[in-house]
Design a protein around this motif. Structure first.
Motif, PDB file in Angstrom:
ATOM      1  N   UNK A 101      35.168 -50.534  11.744  1.00  0.00           N
ATOM      2  CA  UNK A 101      36.158 -50.838  10.714  1.00  0.00           C
ATOM      3  C   UNK A 101      35.501 -50.963   9.337  1.00  0.00           C
ATOM      4  N   UNK A 102      34.320 -51.593   9.295  1.00  0.00           N
ATOM      5  CA  UNK A 102      33.584 -51.696   8.034  1.00  0.00           C
ATOM      6  C   UNK A 102      33.163 -50.316   7.537  1.00  0.00           C
ATOM      7  N   UNK A 103      32.793 -49.438   8.458  1.00  0.00           N
ATOM      8  CA  UNK A 103      32.441 -48.062   8.090  1.00  0.00           C
ATOM      9  C   UNK A 103      33.638 -47.380   7.430  1.00  0.00           C
ATOM     10  N   UNK A 104      34.805 -47.546   8.045  1.00  0.00           N
ATOM     11  CA  UNK A 104      36.014 -46.921   7.525  1.00  0.00           C
ATOM     12  C   UNK A 104      36.371 -47.463   6.138  1.00  0.00           C
ATOM     13  N   UNK A 105      36.279 -48.773   5.979  1.00  0.00           N
ATOM     14  CA  UNK A 105      36.581 -49.390   4.688  1.00  0.00           C
ATOM     15  C   UNK A 105      35.622 -48.909   3.611  1.00  0.00           C
ATOM     16  N   UNK A 106      34.331 -48.822   3.955  1.00  0.00           N
ATOM     17  CA  UNK A 106      33.337 -48.378   2.983  1.00  0.00           C
ATOM     18  C   UNK A 106      33.568 -46.925   2.582  1.00  0.00           C
ATOM     19  N   UNK A 107      33.980 -46.101   3.543  1.00  0.00           N
ATOM     20  CA  UNK A 107      34.231 -44.690   3.222  1.00  0.00           C
ATOM     21  C   UNK A 107      35.403 -44.557   2.250  1.00  0.00           C
ATOM     22  N   UNK A 108      36.468 -45.314   2.484  1.00  0.00           N
ATOM     23  CA  UNK A 108      37.615 -45.280   1.574  1.00  0.00           C
ATOM     24  C   UNK A 108      37.222 -45.820   0.200  1.00  0.00           C
ATOM     25  N   UNK A 109      36.461 -46.930   0.185  1.00  0.00           N
ATOM     26  CA  UNK A 109      36.027 -47.524  -1.087  1.00  0.00           C
ATOM     27  C   UNK A 109      35.139 -46.554  -1.864  1.00  0.00           C
ATOM     28  N   UNK A 110      34.235 -45.873  -1.156  1.00  0.00           N
ATOM     29  CA  UNK A 110      33.380 -44.893  -1.825  1.00  0.00           C
ATOM     30  C   UNK A 110      34.181 -43.770  -2.456  1.00  0.00           C
ATOM     31  N   UNK A 111      35.231 -43.328  -1.763  1.00  0.00           N
ATOM     32  CA  UNK A 111      36.093 -42.294  -2.330  1.00  0.00           C
ATOM     33  C   UNK A 111      36.821 -42.763  -3.573  1.00  0.00           C
ATOM     34  N   UNK A 112      37.265 -44.026  -3.579  1.00  0.00           N
ATOM     35  CA  UNK A 112      37.954 -44.569  -4.750  1.00  0.00           C
ATOM     36  C   UNK A 112      37.010 -44.670  -5.953  1.00  0.00           C
ATOM     37  N   UNK A 113      35.767 -45.060  -5.704  1.00  0.00           N
ATOM     38  CA  UNK A 113      34.798 -45.124  -6.792  1.00  0.00           C
ATOM     39  C   UNK A 113      34.508 -43.733  -7.343  1.00  0.00           C
ATOM     40  N   UNK A 114      34.406 -42.755  -6.437  1.00  0.00           N
ATOM     41  CA  UNK A 114      34.140 -41.394  -6.886  1.00  0.00           C
ATOM     42  C   UNK A 114      35.292 -40.848  -7.711  1.00  0.00           C
ATOM     43  N   UNK A 115      36.546 -41.270  -7.405  1.00  0.00           N
ATOM     44  CA  UNK A 115      37.688 -40.805  -8.191  1.00  0.00           C
ATOM     45  C   UNK A 115      37.538 -41.178  -9.662  1.00  0.00           C
ATOM     46  N   UNK A 116      36.920 -42.332  -9.914  1.00  0.00           N
ATOM     47  CA  UNK A 116      36.738 -42.769 -11.295  1.00  0.00           C
ATOM     48  C   UNK A 116      35.613 -42.007 -11.969  1.00  0.00           C
ATOM     49  N   UNK A 117      34.438 -42.015 -11.346  1.00  0.00           N
ATOM     50  CA  UNK A 117      33.261 -41.510 -12.060  1.00  0.00           C
ATOM     51  C   UNK A 117      33.124 -39.993 -12.004  1.00  0.00           C
ATOM     52  N   UNK A 118      33.907 -39.305 -11.153  1.00  0.00           N
ATOM     53  CA  UNK A 118      33.820 -37.854 -11.085  1.00  0.00           C
ATOM     54  C   UNK A 118      34.802 -37.167 -12.032  1.00  0.00           C
ATOM     55  N   UNK A 119      35.523 -37.956 -12.845  1.00  0.00           N
ATOM     56  CA  UNK A 119      36.375 -37.332 -13.849  1.00  0.00           C
ATOM     57  C   UNK A 119      35.501 -36.566 -14.852  1.00  0.00           C
ATOM     58  N   UNK A 120      35.933 -35.398 -15.259  1.00  0.00           N
ATOM     59  CA  UNK A 120      35.136 -34.666 -16.251  1.00  0.00           C
ATOM     60  C   UNK A 120      35.155 -35.407 -17.578  1.00  0.00           C
ATOM     61  N   UNK A 121      34.067 -35.402 -18.324  1.00  0.00           N
ATOM     62  CA  UNK A 121      34.068 -36.053 -19.639  1.00  0.00           C
ATOM     63  C   UNK A 121      35.038 -35.348 -20.574  1.00  0.00           C
ATOM     64  N   UNK A 122      35.534 -36.105 -21.545  1.00  0.00           N
ATOM     65  CA  UNK A 122      36.507 -35.535 -22.474  1.00  0.00           C
ATOM     66  C   UNK A 122      35.868 -34.507 -23.398  1.00  0.00           C
ATOM     67  N   UNK A 123      34.561 -34.621 -23.629  1.00  0.00           N
ATOM     68  CA  UNK A 123      33.860 -33.645 -24.468  1.00  0.00           C
ATOM     69  C   UNK A 123      32.560 -33.250 -23.762  1.00  0.00           C
ATOM     70  N   UNK A 124      32.187 -31.972 -23.814  1.00  0.00           N
ATOM     71  CA  UNK A 124      30.946 -31.543 -23.169  1.00  0.00           C
ATOM     72  C   UNK A 124      29.732 -31.827 -24.052  1.00  0.00           C
ATOM     73  N   UNK A 125      28.605 -32.007 -23.418  1.00  0.00           N
ATOM     74  CA  UNK A 125      27.359 -32.140 -24.156  1.00  0.00           C
ATOM     75  C   UNK A 125      26.897 -30.768 -24.647  1.00  0.00           C
TER      76      UNK A 125
END
Length: 559
Positions: free
Chosen positions: A302-326
């Motif tokens: 169950x902890x494995x499952x929770x961590x997998x879902x939590x990891x996906x939620x974190x990735x949803x935030x930080x994998x957004x493309x930046x508003x401007x490219x370098x």
């Protein structure tokens, strides 16, 4: 778990994690061996006494083994907890740093679409699920797998049919039952995580806006929404516990049947003369110990499952493309020419057809001070966002020293700007800590100098000096003092260009005019772009413009 970057966070602590898993396995192995050896020893001792064979019974070797295993279990259990907590705390620290490092470049353009409470939930709940992923999920499952292999090998050395029975039991209670209990649980875990985030968001926003809710007589309605969200979280937690309890019941039934099967098998082998009585007892007690260890596999899955879902939620935030490219090959920022030019700039928000800026032209020479006025929603803040390069124009260009901002590295460009946003925060900390956010290497003399420039020197001395605590959101300060401290922080950067967004928002007229007058005196040769609704006192800026229907119109100087 997804994302190479996230795996690297755990990889940096692999030594602590590996040691934690080894100690957990050692604890399990010592426990199972202790129970098996104790069972065999007690059985042998009882039979030796009943049959009068005490003189030939080896008492000392098994008792020494029991004492050694007992001590090994105590020691390994202690250090397993110690190392496990150390690994978890280190990962919790590194995960938060990793998340901030990846998320901050998205602010405010990309993160502006996320509610603050939602981001707080990701930071608190989701990282909390992730930081114990190895200790609560992967470690116990790996240790259990190793324990099953070791127990099956030991059983095979005694009686191979018993090893086959243990293998079947291990697969059923260690894998089958937990997977059955958490089947189709990803959707449930995702909904549970979202409901917890909703509750945190409502609670946070209610606390932040309690004054407005009270004034609008909406506090009771908001509390009802929080209660409903809390009931939703409690309901999902109950369903989660019921799945786990159902798995535990099934585990108990299979364990009972498996233990009876092992007891029958061991007694049959003893009656047939294939094994001795102590060995038969050892097989039964090893089965008891293994089933007890496997009881925690449901929680681990169950902890494995929770961590997998939590990891996906974190990735949803930080994998957004930046508003401007370098910039692929960044150009150096010109050192001699500090002019800023907007040339035929067109901008519309993504997905919208309305042009907030429609062919804007503006020239800001070095040392110029310009104010942009206009109605709410006219695009004033968007103009400053383009200058800060939070977004790039859809058409046209913004240039500094004749070079398009898109050719600069963002860090290099941001070093040229001192920005005072609308509602600039005062952080919980000392006066010096708040000021040094603008320039970390600033000396105490420089801090006092900038405080004097914004007329906060006497106030700072009355508070006890630079180390005086200003409280959460500047709780010990008036609104005017908080804005002056934020302005001092911006002035401390000593950047050639200052951008102010509604610097007098929420201040009375006298306080606002005094602040702006002090600002004009403190700017020196720096350029200023000010976004404001308010009338300005004479001498603060050189030119004023009004942004209307996407166009900049220069206003006549005030008489």
């Amino acid at each position: 778990m997804s994302g190479d970057d996230m795996r690297s966070v755990f990889g940096r602590q692999r030594g602590w994690l590996l040691l934690s898993i080894v100690l957990l396995f050692t604890t399990m192995l010592a426990g199972v061996s202790l129970l098996g050896l104790s069972g065999g020893f007690l059985t042998g001792a009882a039979l030796a006494g009943a049959l009068g064979m005490g003189a030939t019974f080896n008492f000392f070797s098994p008792s020494a083994g029991i004492r050694g295993l007992t001590m090994a279990r105590i020691v390994s259990r202690y250090f397993e907890k110690l190392v496990g907590h150390e690994a978890t705390l280190r990962i919790a620290r590194d995960l938060r740093v990793w998340f901030f490092r990846r998320a901050l470049p998205l602010a405010p353009a990309r993160l502006g679409s996320s509610r603050t409470g939602e981001l707080l939930a990701r930071l608190m709940s989701d990282i909390g699920e992730m930081d114990g992923w190895v200790v609560r999920a992967l470690g116990p499952l790996l240790a259990l797998a190793g324990m099953c292999v070791a127990t099956i090998i030991a059983a095979a050395l005694i009686y191979w049919p018993a090893a086959l029975l243990l293998l079947v039991l291990a697969v059923l209670v260690g894998v089958g039952v937990p997977l059955l209990a958490v089947r189709r649980g990803d959707a449930g875990e995702a909904q549970r995580a979202q409901s917890r985030a909703t509750l945190r968001t409502l609670a946070y926003e209610g606390l932040e806006g309690v004054a407005d809710l009270t004034a609008l007589h909406a506090r009771d309605a908001w509390i009802a929404r929080v209660d409903a969200a809390a009931r939703e979280v409690a309901g999902r937690d109950r369903r989660r516990r019921r799945r786990l309890i159902g798995g535990n019941v099934l585990h108990a039934v299979l364990s009972g049947l498996g233990l009876l099967a092992m007891l029958w098998l061991a007694l049959s082998a003893f009656e047939a003369g294939r094994i001795e009585a102590p060995h038969a007892a050892a097989l039964v007690f090893m089965t008891v110990a293994l089933l007890e260890v496997a009881a925690g596999s449901g929680i681990a899955w169950q902890a494995w499952q929770s961590a997998r879902v939590a990891g996906g939620r974190l990735q949803q935030i930080i994998e957004q493309p930046p508003s401007v490219p370098e910039a692929a090959t960044p150009a150096p920022v010109p050192a001699g020419d500090a002019s800023v030019v907007f040339e035929q700039v067109v901008f519309a928000w993504p997905g919208e057809r309305r042009r907030l800026l429609d062919g804007v032209d503006l020239h800001l020479a070095a040392g110029d001070r310009v104010a942009i006025r206009g109605d709410s929603g006219s695009g004033k803040t968007t103009l400053s966002a383009l200058l800060l390069r939070l977004w790039d124009p859809g058409q046209g260009s913004v240039r500094y020293g004749g070079v398009d901002l898109r050719r600069f590295a963002q860090d290099d460009w941001h070093r040229q700007i001192a920005w005072l946003p609308q509602g600039a925060p005062v952080f919980a900390g000392s006066i010096a800590e708040n000021l040094r956010l603008g320039r970390p290497d600033a000396s105490d003399d420089a801090l006092w100098q900038v405080l004097e420039q914004v007329r906060l020197g006497e106030w700072a001395r009355q508070q006890g000096g630079l180390l005086a605590w200003v409280g959460e959101n500047g709780a010990t300060m008036s609104a005017g003092q908080a804005r002056r401290l934020a302005l001092a922080r911006a002035l401390l950067r000593d950047a050639p260009l200052m951008v102010l967004d509604e610097p007098t928002e929420g201040l009375d007229v006298d306080t606002a005019h005094a602040l702006l007058t002090d600002l004009a005196a403190a700017l020196g040769s720096r350029s200023l772009l000010m976004i404001t609704h308010d009338r300005l006192p004479p001498g603060v800026v050189h030119r004023e413009y009004r942004l209307q229907q996407g166009q900049l119109l220069e206003l006549d100087p005030a008489p």
